[in-house]
Motif scaffolding. Structure first.
Motif, PDB file in Angstrom:
ATOM      1  N   UNK A  19       3.550  -2.795  -7.329  1.00  0.00           N
ATOM      2  CA  UNK A  19       3.947  -3.465  -6.106  1.00  0.00           C
ATOM      3  C   UNK A  19       2.824  -3.471  -5.078  1.00  0.00           C
ATOM      4  N   UNK A  20       1.588  -3.549  -5.477  1.00  0.00           N
ATOM      5  CA  UNK A  20       0.508  -3.672  -4.509  1.00  0.00           C
ATOM      6  C   UNK A  20      -0.615  -2.701  -4.807  1.00  0.00           C
ATOM      7  N   UNK A  21      -1.788  -2.987  -4.296  1.00  0.00           N
ATOM      8  CA  UNK A  21      -2.911  -2.084  -4.464  1.00  0.00           C
ATOM      9  C   UNK A  21      -3.927  -2.311  -3.358  1.00  0.00           C
ATOM     10  N   UNK A  31      -9.584  -9.869  -3.613  1.00  0.00           N
ATOM     11  CA  UNK A  31      -9.497  -9.875  -5.085  1.00  0.00           C
ATOM     12  C   UNK A  31      -8.558 -10.991  -5.548  1.00  0.00           C
ATOM     13  N   UNK A  32      -7.571 -10.639  -6.378  1.00  0.00           N
ATOM     14  CA  UNK A  32      -6.688 -11.671  -6.920  1.00  0.00           C
ATOM     15  C   UNK A  32      -5.770 -12.288  -5.867  1.00  0.00           C
ATOM     16  N   UNK A  55      -3.693  -6.003  -1.554  1.00  0.00           N
ATOM     17  CA  UNK A  55      -3.159  -7.115  -2.345  1.00  0.00           C
ATOM     18  C   UNK A  55      -1.747  -6.717  -2.776  1.00  0.00           C
ATOM     19  N   UNK A  56      -0.754  -7.313  -2.125  1.00  0.00           N
ATOM     20  CA  UNK A  56       0.642  -6.956  -2.397  1.00  0.00           C
ATOM     21  C   UNK A  56       1.068  -7.647  -3.692  1.00  0.00           C
ATOM     22  N   UNK A  64       1.476 -11.618  -1.803  1.00  0.00           N
ATOM     23  CA  UNK A  64       0.849 -11.960  -0.528  1.00  0.00           C
ATOM     24  C   UNK A  64      -0.227 -10.928  -0.237  1.00  0.00           C
ATOM     25  N   UNK A  65      -1.041 -11.174   0.793  1.00  0.00           N
ATOM     26  CA  UNK A  65      -2.144 -10.286   1.153  1.00  0.00           C
ATOM     27  C   UNK A  65      -1.923  -9.759   2.563  1.00  0.00           C
TER      28      UNK A  65
END
Length: 475
Positions: A19-21, A31-32, A55-56, A64-65
């Motif tokens: 769920x995000x990083x 990133x992505x 990056x969610x 989303x970001x």
């Protein structure tokens, strides 16, 4: 702690539910999650060391970001795209472990209660649910869940996407953003995937519990990245929950940090169609007018409900007492069920342990019986082999004794039968030996006679030389 361990095992076994990083410093942009920005270029000008890019993600997909401020412990902006209105809202709040502990093995957003003891310094750089409890503020989403559905909606309920807002301001913000996006922005952009949205907050000096910064204002920037694109910005002042000002993206950037550029190339702001921009602003104006009319109706309703409020104030202590009694009753029921669960677990554990011990004893007994049953044929076989070997030894002894008994007369008969042969064969040898003896005797007599005569001759010559005078040569 056991819950945390179980959750960590589930995360490692089912990585699809990330769920995000936190985006690393060596990665470009978000990133992505760069797909949520026009031209995949994030906003410029947010360069403070306490700004963290997130990056969610959810179910292996970026949703989303978010740019998060670990100093103010609120998001500065969230970048997203409109999916479609949500049918329901089910809150399940999450935290980002990597914001507080970059060395953690958790690479995704998780529920706060499940990692309370598994993440070092949890809450040092981000907001927690406890920061909102009893503060008078609620968690307001920059990326509202009502503009998302399914997995996109689940991903919005993270504390890294929330800012502290008063309950009325939170409701008006979500309502205004939802109406503007659905009624004014989406209908005037050719493709839903071409509409890029940035929702942000400007931190103030006011803090919640000395930790979370209360936003000074909220803003929304939209970019329709199409051949006939356009951009628009909205600002809501926290001091006036009913305010909603529309302005250009450039005007909004001037109200933010110096050097901030929200969209690449200003998203066609320099050459966008004024007619289309005016249509969008009129739609925003109609939304504002509708909100004002609604507020007038609400005012009349509030005045007509004054008596009910007074009655509510009088009844509040009794309601609170009833709520307290209900709470005590619920907690008592929970305690009873928990106690029963402990008893059931203990009994079940005892039964399981007993069954396990019985099973181990049965297995050991069966192993011993199997060993004995297997050894019986082996022992019987060894007995038969020993009997057979003993019989062979007996036969060998009888044969040896019989051979020895029979060899005595046979040897005697053989020796008796060989006696004439050996006697006759010995006569020539005896005659040869007798002849050799006679010849030797004769040779001895001759040699003795010759030696005697030679001796007599020698004695006679010696006597003659001694007693007969020598004759001289003159005579």
């Amino acid at each position: 702690m056991k819950t945390s361990i179980v959750f960590l095992l589930c995360v490692s076994l089912f990585p699809g539910f990330s769920r995000g990083r936190v985006v690393g410093e060596d990665e470009a942009g978000f990133a992505e999650c760069n797909v949520f920005f026009p031209g995949q270029v994030p906003p410029e000008g947010f360069t403070e060391p306490f700004h963290v890019k997130i990056c969610q993600r959810y179910n292996k997909e970026p949703r989303f970001a978010t740019l998060y401020s670990t100093k103010d412990k609120i998001p500065l902006y969230s970048a997203f795209k409109y999916t479609k209105p949500a049918q329901n809202e089910e809150e399940s709040w999450l935290v980002e472990p990597q914001v507080d502990d970059p060395e953690t093995a958790l690479q995704e957003m998780v529920r706060e209660a499940e990692v309370a003891g598994a993440v070092a310094n949890l809450g040092a750089n981000q907001a927690l649910t406890s920061d909102y409890v009893g503060s008078g503020y609620e968690r307001g989403l920059l990326n509202p869940s009502l503009l998302n559905e399914e997995d996109f909606q689940v991903a919005t309920y993270t504390l890294t996407n929330a800012v502290p807002l008063s309950p009325p301001l939170r409701q008006s913000w979500h309502r205004h953003v939802g109406l503007v996006v659905e009624q004014a922005l989406v209908p005037h952009c050719p493709g839903k995937d071409q509409l890029y949205l940035l929702a942000g907050a400007v931190p103030s000096s006011v803090q919640v519990k000395g930790k979370l910064s209360v936003p000074e204002s909220l803003w929304l920037a939209a970019c329709c990245d199409a051949p006939e694109g356009w951009s628009l910005a909205l600002v809501k002042k926290v001091s006036d929950e009913n305010s909603l000002q529309d302005l250009t993206v450039g005007e909004l950037e001037k109200q933010l940090l110096a050097g901030v550029h929200l969209f690449k190339g200003s998203c066609g702001e320099d050459n966008q169609s004024r007619e289309k921009t005016e249509v969008i602003r009129q739609a925003v104006g109609r939304i504002q007018s509708g909100e004002q009319a609604g507020r007038s109706d609400n005012q009349e309703a509030k005045e007509s409900g004054l008596v009910r409020k007074v009655a509510g104030i009088i009844a509040t202590p009794f309601i609170k007492l009833l709520e307290l009694l209900i709470y005590v009753f619920v907690e008592l029921v929970k305690f009873v069920f928990y106690l029963l669960w402990l008893v059931v677990r203990r009994v079940a554990g005892t039964v399981v342990d007993g069954a396990h011990s019985l099973w181990r004893g049965l297995v050991a007994y069966l192993q011993a019986i199997s060993t004995v049953l297997i050894s019986i044929p082996c022992d019987v076989g060894r007995v038969f082999v020993n009997i057979f070997l003993g019989f062979l030894d007996l036969v060998q002894d009888v044969a040896s004794l019989t051979y020895r008994i029979l060899s005595i007369p046979m040897g005697f008969v053989l020796h008796l039968a060989a006696f004439p042969y050996r006697s006759l064969c010995a006569i020539p040898a005896v005659l040869r030996d007798v002849a050799a003896g006679l010849w030797g005797t004769l040779s001895l007599v001759v040699d003795a006679t010759a030696a005697l005569l030679h001796g007599l001759y020698y004695v006679a010559g010696h006597i003659a030389k001694r007693f007969v005078p020598k004759v001289s040569s003159e005579d």
